[in-house]
Scaffold this active site. Sequence first.
Site, PDB file in Angstrom:
ATOM      1  N   CYS A  37       0.937  -1.148   0.001  1.00 43.57           N
ATOM      2  CA  CYS A  37       0.126  -0.064   0.049  1.00 43.57           C
ATOM      3  C   CYS A  37       0.968   1.133   0.059  1.00 43.57           C
ATOM      4  O   CYS A  37       1.944   1.262  -0.630  1.00 43.57           O
ATOM      5  CB  CYS A  37      -0.912  -0.051   1.253  1.00 43.57           C
ATOM      6  SG  CYS A  37      -0.070  -0.224   2.768  1.00 43.57           S
ATOM      7  N   ARG A  92      -3.042  -1.509   5.509  1.00 50.99           N
ATOM      8  CA  ARG A  92      -4.004  -2.171   4.585  1.00 50.99           C
ATOM      9  C   ARG A  92      -3.446  -3.571   3.949  1.00 50.99           C
ATOM     10  O   ARG A  92      -3.935  -4.204   3.658  1.00 50.99           O
ATOM     11  CB  ARG A  92      -4.099  -1.182   3.213  1.00 50.99           C
ATOM     12  CG  ARG A  92      -5.118   0.101   3.612  1.00 50.99           C
ATOM     13  CD  ARG A  92      -5.038   0.880   2.573  1.00 50.99           C
ATOM     14  NE  ARG A  92      -4.088   2.094   2.714  1.00 50.99           N
ATOM     15  CZ  ARG A  92      -4.062   3.065   1.970  1.00 50.99           C
ATOM     16  NH1 ARG A  92      -4.820   3.302   0.654  1.00 50.99           N
ATOM     17  NH2 ARG A  92      -3.292   4.065   2.050  1.00 50.99           N
TER      18      ARG A  92
END
Length: 521
Positions: free
Chosen positions: A172, A178
């Site tokens: 990410c 994430r």
Amino acid sequence: MELMRLEVEIRTPGEHGPLESTVDDHWFKLIFDTILMSLESTDPGEHGPLESTVDDHWLMIWQEQVSVVVMLSNFTEDNKEKCYQYWPIKGKVRVEGSISVRLLQEKKYAFYTLRKIKLEQKTTATSRLVCHFQFTMWSDSEIPYPSELVQFYRSVKRAQDACPSSPVLVHCSEGGGRTGTFIALDKLHRAGQRAGRVNVTKCLVEMCEQRMNMVENMEQYILLYHTLKESFHRNVYPIRKEKLSTILTEEMQKPDKENYLRKQFCELMCVRPVYDDLINETGYRNIQLNLMPTVLPDEEFRVTFPSGERRTRNDFYNTVFLSTITEYNGLIVAPYPADNTAEDLIRLMMRQKSRVLVTMHPLIELHSTVLWYPDKSSELSQYKIYREASGFLTSDIQRVTIRIESTKRSEVHRVHVYEILSWSTKNIIPRDTKLATTVIKEARQTREEEGGGPITVMSYDGASGCGVFIALYNAMEQLSMDGAVDLFSIVHDIHIRLPRMMSTMDEYEFCYQAIAELYTQ
């Protein structure tokens, strides 16, 4: 205590077994390209690959024989650069050291993009293909919907399973939250399929021993639980278009208890969301503005007017956004307007730049029709409306073009209306599949010719008929994009935004029949 209860409840259907470790699986090899990037950045938590380190990025992909790259950020978020575009545009070649990079294909879906990238090593004269998946609906400040992340994950998983010995690169902007959430989803989903149970806490603890902050906050932790639950319910696979007719014929000949399509639909009904009154609070407050107040919008998905647009009117019109396969919020669903909301329909079409309107049932019996859909012309508050053209696609489908002029804003907007004349409100489905596929083809083509904008779909209550149209529209688009269809996921996504749609097996079966007949002609 609540989190422990959730952990126990997550099961794959029909399987039970002991908890097991989920981190030391041999098939998964994680590469953190952001570790390399942080050496070059004064703010190591701000950037993904930088322009100055792209050659290291591709060298690592080549060296580790990566076949799948998962990107979980956009290039910019909240006006901050998050990741450098490390691949070239189509038709160009980027040379990074001894490796040349070429973009072969790019397919854009509603919330992710799939790219096929060819790498060539000049010194050895060898080449490889890399599948690059970019999820575009997840930023630092927002959490994606679990159903969307699951669809993305399933696409990644199919590519990953095609090359099981190759490592996957996941990144990410920071290589933390994430990235960690996605890796945990993958590991826990596979562990759950094998053992029937998952231990989320144990998995995250083991991952954090390898790298800190793999799941950064409570929102990501909750998202992981919801996404896992979605992934286990969606134990279905796309059907190739060439097999549709055969599978449909075989399944519909089986008894109900053995019919795979009926089992799919029963599961859809089991996982269909049930929203409480708070979610529809605005709809209940404005229930008098609905012609048939049986279907009210979820506040999160409701189409709203721009700020300051309606100073003299109540800020409510019963409309909901839905996505197509290729465009986020590419469809608007609405009930037929009452007399006191006909102006709002016209305003909606103009503000959302919707140039195509499809009506499921005949408009002639509706009193408000003459206000916004005149035989020649009409005036509606600040709008003048003219019928410019009228004709018939078939005896069952009328096409009319109306021109809308705003006297206050000096704007002109044209809308192409497709009215289905033979679909009675008493019937759950239209009388034949060709009627539905014809109007969908025409609506899609007109939208493209007019430069885009959402297609507005209407029926008496904003649900009857609309669900069939939207499910079939997305099924046809998915078949065009991928050559296969996952009707279960299509309908499930519709249910998330409007649970009252597609609530009968007749509608579900009709959609399968329509696409099967379409690809056997």
